[in-house]
Design an enzyme around this catalytic site. Structure first.
Site, PDB file in Angstrom:
ATOM      1  CG  ASP A   1     -42.691   3.939 -36.604  1.00  0.00           C
ATOM      2  OD1 ASP A   1     -41.891   3.744 -37.274  1.00  0.00           O
ATOM      3  OD2 ASP A   1     -42.635   4.959 -35.941  1.00  0.00           O
TER       4      ASP A   1
ATOM      5  CD  GLU B   1     -27.303   2.156 -20.081  1.00  0.00           C
ATOM      6  OE1 GLU B   1     -27.167   3.066 -21.392  1.00  0.00           O
ATOM      7  OE2 GLU B   1     -26.648   1.547 -19.310  1.00  0.00           O
TER       8      GLU B   1
ATOM      9  CG  ASP C   1     -44.643   8.873 -34.115  1.00  0.00           C
ATOM     10  OD1 ASP C   1     -44.189   9.185 -33.682  1.00  0.00           O
ATOM     11  OD2 ASP C   1     -44.293   8.165 -35.426  1.00  0.00           O
TER      12      ASP C   1
ATOM     13  CG  ASP D   1     -36.413   0.808 -32.398  1.00  0.00           C
ATOM     14  OD1 ASP D   1     -35.358   1.026 -31.909  1.00  0.00           O
ATOM     15  OD2 ASP D   1     -37.299   0.786 -31.346  1.00  0.00           O
TER      16      ASP D   1
END
Length: 1177
Positions: free
Chosen positions: A397, A501, A820, A681
């Site tokens: 991951d 951001e 995780d 992602d």
């Protein structure tokens, strides 16, 4: 009572569509939907014994010993007592059973913890505290801020304006950015009015439970009106409520039907490749045993017919035996019992002890202990240790496993000057560490205390009111979609759609440009202590094509400005020609930043003409309300205004990797381990991390991106990639093409293929869905396995498991999955080895894993040290164990030819009982628990030593045949040398010693010394324990032998110890010791000679590395310097603002706005005041 949708006594029908009614349990119960209880355990109190025994008797050896036990209960053929098999068999079953029971008890505990969590359920007009497991489909429940979502819910109402609810989905897809969900207007009116909520009787019809996380279709019927439902109105189990005081939801799917559980996979019984090989070898040994017994039985039949028939007065046949053939038949089974020691049951007891011991080493390893959160490494399963030494593929991951998921503003370039590095007095750049002095932001009362920056010159530029620097930070404080929260004055919390951001706005905040509040029309910024309110006129939102975002604001002075930030490749095309010189300087800085693995963004601005802007905003309004081609029209308008920008500089953000990740990946790559990253992602983020942690680099020939939107596109992209990597793979003569042309139902294993260079592959979840279909999966696995690195992005938890399953199906390789979060559970369960990281995303991954620790970097130690040692120890143990038992047992076979095939044993019965139990058990356990060819430091320095394990070179069918042949050869020596030495031999006083007892004693003494010398040859690492076990076992043998064969023992137990006086009579003769020495020499010399010649003439790669280590040990190397990995890399945008369209439209609509913060208009500091002027210099 239902269990995962199954009813005891009848099978539940497959659900086609779900229908439910709010607040009507009676109506919903008729459909027998699962309740919210989950079950990850395998057994319960009643099923444990039958299921566990069934699993254990899948081991062929256990079934074989049960069969032997039955034979030993038949008196006509039994030559050994029944308890010699019962006791070890029960012991093996009990040890394994207790271990399985403890593992399952822990799973029950975990289930109980989750099922007993409290939640508020609306029952009879009142909110009552209920346990999660008692929640049912159709219930309305209340959740509060930071609560886990109990089940899959339809959002009804929330505390936020327009019933928005913010959630974090880290446990579902690994993304930690906030997502927003919105209730239907018709249900939003319910608010928190319990009366209205109780009267709510909406009926929902929706799809049956499935594992698609991003899709939901259904309808809500309320007061005769139908309303469409989609995924934007659903809160899924596994999410966490954020920034929302309360919300109410209607339970649609519960327990095992939730999308999280549908993605979690099944708990399977994992067995190592050595276990599976041993099953095959045990069958081979059975066949060999049957062959030996058949030869001896035929021999007995012939001998009894030819000789024994005439000797019945002297050697009477057993009762009931009336023919030579029947005698041979009985002898067959008698020899099965006598020769059964070729597969002793102690083998399995020893294997369990070795695995348990090596598991403790992992638990006790201080170098895998993480002190920051007091987490030691843990071997949660004790049966898979040696498999850790054979890993070929790692599936990892990304979020929380490779990265800490913490973004930090590290460096920036402003007006051609780079900031962020620290220099000493001589102008040399120094490396930043925990001792480096941080910039003091104490003058700024609104600063974030957790923000760290080390370059003091940037603060000076801000304090000196440097115009480009002020403009740079003003842009960062205005150009974003972050939401501020200020519950106490000065205590600002930013809720960003992505961590990038948040990092940029926090940087601006600390350098004196504090974003404090926003409304749909304004942004409030505290600039150097002065509160300014900017009018927000437009947000030109981010999307994956634009790769930039802009805001148009009017300053308090009335100036109109467009501020823009985005990917350098995109923004450079939009700059004014006057910026060319600055562009070159900034490009140099960008290359430096990217070389250090930082995520870069370029920032620019443009002053706008009032008349032009008024005309543009009018056209913008028309485009935004157009019914056709809205997106294209807006895109054209954005392109038009975002031209001739003035370059300000660039930012560099570090997506903080976990400590040691790049070094770990580099080391594992040297060990020939392929690493695949499977992440939820988006593509840009995943590739950035790939470059940061040295998975991808610019030295690669190519990185292929598979993003086809149809099955044909994906197939073409995969084939084009394979054509470039290995053109020969398309020829008819290619080995794999020939193999797969032959139709066969059996899955074929793909051999390893070599590409003509180093390549990487990136594939998106959408394309992966096509690639995992039956006709494309072979193409995917062939193309992907040619690459050194594979990154799969935007994948669902189930797709992660499917990718692992695909490699298991087509590759003869051991796989490891590491993650995780709850979204990694199915992958962890599917892989041969599952590793859980006890991170920030809860404990689900750890609870489903076989091994767990706190940091990714510990993986190299787990594999290269513990895994490799465990594998080598297990292989040495098995080779030695099979050898010593073949040598021990086959002496009986040769003796059969000299004893009328009468099933007479060579050795004393007590020696047979104690051989595996006492005399040879401890030395081999000592070797199997302590042996190491090189220590942990050299194992890490030379990862190439790991490769033989992947190829399974140390124990396989060939090695087993060699052990078998060595055992047969030794048994010939051990029988015929003592036989020849004893034949017609006299003692020095003239008395004969050529009797059965003397021969038996001499043969067993030879055997024990030979196997002790052999284990000495096999031991690489000598400890006090090894020495004690080997010499101690020999000493115990002689002590027991002289005691048992003494006059006193004979007088006490006359029937049990018939070998009276044999030890002192035989072992006092020099010629006996000479014969023993000859036996040892003849057994050991060929082994020593073969090993020496092989190492000299045909050394393995492992032998060469070991030779290098020996040479290096003579001159110990200095401690290796801690080097920084230099990454050569092209620039990569860090514009990971969102995994979907930005929040711009939501902000401009004002739907997510609360009343303005009471603190938003007050200035609180002035950095240029005398009090603060000299701080931080």
């Amino acid at each position: 009572m239902s269990l995962f949708g199954l009813q005891f006594g009848k099978k539940k029908l497959r659900e086609e569509e779900r229908q439910l009614q709010a607040n009507n349990r009676d109506f919903n119960l008729q459909f027998e939907y699962a309740n919210n209880s989950i079950k990850t355990s395998k057994y319960n109190f009643f099923t444990f014994l039958p299921l566990n025994l069934f699993e254990q008797f899948q081991r062929i050896a256990n079934a074989y010993f049960l069969f032997l036990l039955i034979l030993q209960l038949i008196p006509q053929i039994s030559s050994l007592a029944w308890f010699t098999t019962v006791v070890p068999l029960v012991l093996v079953l009990a040890v394994s059973g207790v271990k399985d029971a403890i593992d399952d008890f822990n799973r029950h505990k975990s289930d109980k913890h989750v099922n007993n969590r409290p939640v508020q359920v609306l029952i009879n007009g009142m909110l009552k505290d209920e346990k999660w497991m008692n929640v049912q489909v159709g219930d309305i429940i209340k959740l509060e801020n930071n609560n886990f979502v109990t089940a899959d819910l339809l959002l009804l109402s929330s505390s936020e304006p327009h019933s928005l609810t913010y959630i974090e989905t880290a446990e579902l897809d690994g993304e930690t950015n906030l997502k927003v969900k919105q209730a239907l207007t018709v249900t939003a009116e319910l608010g928190e009015d319990l009366q209205k909520l109780t009267e709510f009787n909406g009926e929902v019809k929706c799809e049956a439970p499935n594992n698609k996380l991003d899709k939901f279709t259904g309808t809500l019927t309320l007061r005769g009106e139908k309303y469409a439902l989609d995924n934007e109105k659903m809160l899924l189990r596994g999410c966490t409520i954020r920034n929302t005081e309360w919300c109410f939801g209607l339970v649609i799917y519960a327990g095992p039907d939730t999308k999280l559980m549908q993605n979690s996979g099944k708990t399977t019984f994992k067995r190592t490749s050595i276990d599976r090989l041993m099953n095959v070898l045990v069958l081979v040994i059975f066949a060999f045993l049957a062959l030996m017994c058949l030869i001896l039985a035929i021999g007995n039949g012939i001998w009894e017919y030819d000789k024994g028939y005439y000797f019945q007065v002297y050697l009477p046949w057993a009762e009931g035996v009336n023919s030579a053939s029947y005698s041979g038949f009985l002898m067959f089974w008698s020899y099965v019992i006598i020769l059964n020691t070729v597969v002793p049951i102690s083998l399995y007891v020893s294997v369990e002890i070795i695995r348990l011991g090596n598991s403790f080493y992992i638990d006790w390893d201080r170098k895998m202990y993480y002190p920051l959160n007091d987490t030691p490494a843990q071997a949660r399963t004790t049966t898979l240790n040696e498999e850790l030494g054979q890993i070929k593929y790692i599936f990892s991951d990304k979020t929380g496993t490779l990265t800490q998921n913490i973004m930090s503003f590290n460096k920036c370039s402003i007006n051609g000057k780079s900031y962020g590095d620290v220099y000493d007095m001589s102008g040399q750049r120094i490396e930043i560490n925990e001792n480096t002095e941080k910039v003091d932001f104490s003058y700024n009362q609104l600063a974030d205390p957790k923000f760290a920056f080390y370059d003091h010159s940037l603060v000076e530029a801000v304090k000196l009111s440097d115009v480009p620097t002020h403009r740079f930070f003003r842009l960062l404080s205005l150009c974003h979609t972050v939401m501020p929260e200020e519950k106490k004055e000065g205590n600002l919390v930013y809720q960003a759609q992505s961590p990038d951001e948040g990092a940029l706005v926090t940087a601006a905040r600390n350098f004196g440009f504090v974003f404090r509040a926003r409304t749909p029309e304004t942004i409030t910024v505290v600039e150097m202590g002065e509160t300014k309110i900017y009018k927000l006129l437009a947000i030109l939102d981010f999307n994956n094509v634009r790769k930039r975002m802009s805001v148009i604001v009017r300053s308090p002075e009335g100036d109109l400005t467009l501020y823009c930030k985005g990917a350098d490749t995109i923004l450079y095309e939009l700059l004014h020609s006057s910026c060319d010189t600055l562009k070159e300087e900034t490009t140099e800085h960008l290359n430096e930043f990217a070389g250090e693995g930082l995520r870069t963004l370029v920032v620019a601005y443009k002053n706008l003409d009032e008349d032009y802007f008024q005309e543009w905003i009018r056209r913008h309004h028309e485009a935004s309300t157009a019914l056709e081609g809205r997106e294209d029209k807006l895109s054209e308008l954005y392109e038009e205004i975002e031209k001739d920008l003035m370059l300000l500089g660039a930012t560099a953000i570090e997506d903080k990797l976990q400590d040691g990740v790049p070094q770990t990946i580099e080391t594992l790559a040297k060990a020939n381990i392929k690493i695949w990253v499977l992440t939820g992602d988006k593509q840009e983020t995943a590739m950035n991390i790939g470059y940061s942690c040295n998975l991808l680099n610019d030295d690669m020939e190519d990185v292929f991106i598979i993003e086809g939107s149809t099955s044909d596109d994906v197939l073409n992209e995969l084939r084009n990639a394979r054509k470039k990597m290995k053109p020969d793979s398309f020829l008819d003569s290619d080995e794999i093409n020939i193999q797969f042309e032959k139709s066969s139902k059996k899955t074929k294993i793909l051999p390893d293929e070599q590409a003509n260079g180093v390549y990487g592959l990136v594939i998106t979840g959408h394309s992966l869905a096509y690639a995992l279909e039956g006709n494309l999966e072979l193409e995917l696995v062939r193309t992907a396995c040619l690459c050194k690195v594979v990154i799969c992005c935007r994948v669902t938890p189930l797709q992660k498991a499917q990718v692992v399953e695909l490699v298991k199906k087509y590759k003869k390789a051991v796989t490891l999955a590491i993650g995780d979060g709850a979204n990694d559970v199915s992958m962890i369960k599917t892989a041969h080895i599952g590793v859980g990281i006890s991170g920030q995303e809860g404990m689900q991954a750890v609870l489903s894993s076989d091994f767990s620790f706190a940091q990714f970097r510990y993986l190299q130690r787990l594999l290269l040290v513990h895994g490799r040692w465990s594998y080598i120890r297990m292989c040495k143990f098995l080779k030695y164990f099979f050898y010593k038992n073949f040598a021990f047992t086959l002496v009986h076979f040769w003796y059969g030819f000299f004893s009328g095939f009468s099933a007479q044993t060579v050795y004393d019965e007590w020696f047979i009982t104690l051989y595996n139990l006492v005399y040879t058990s401890l030395p081999v356990l000592g070797m199997s628990l302590f042996d190491q060819d090189v220590d942990d430091r050299w194992s890490m320095l030379f990862p190439q030593l790991y490769v033989p394990g992947q190829q399974n070179l140390y124990f396989n069918k060939t090695v087993f045949v060699k052990c078998m042949l060595q055992g047969i050869y030794s048994s010939l020596i051990l029988f015929f040398i003592p036989y020849g030495a004893m034949y017609n031999t006299m003692r020095s006083d003239g008395k004969a010693i050529a009797d059965y007892q003397s021969f038996a004693l001499m043969a067993q003494t030879c055997l024990l010394i030979v196997v002790s010398v052999q284990i000495g040859l096999d031991t690489s690492y000598w400890t006090v324990v090894n020495q004690f076990f080997i010499w101690g076992s020999l000493s115990v043998y002689f002590a027991i032998t002289f005691t048992m064969y003494s006059d006193g023992m004979y007088l006490i137990f006359t029937a049990s110890f018939p070998f009276i006086g044999t030890a002192r009579n035989t072992l006092s003769q020099p010629n006996v010791w000479l014969a023993i020495f000859l036996s040892i020499t003849l057994c050991v010399l060929p082994v020593v000679g073969f090993r020496f010649l092989k190492a000299q003439l045909k050394p393995t790669p492992s032998d060469k590395v070991l030779l290098k280590i020996k040479e290096a040990k003579k001159r110990p190397p200095p401690p290796s310097p801690k080097r920084r990995l230099r990454r050569t890399s092209t620039r990569r945008s860090g514009y990971a603002f969102s995994h979907q369209h930005g929040f711009g439209a939501l902000i401009m609509s004002g739907r997510n706005m609360r009343p303005k913060s009471p603190f938003a208009t007050t200035g609180t500091f002035s950095p240029n005041s005398d009090k603060h002027k000299h701080k931080g210099l």
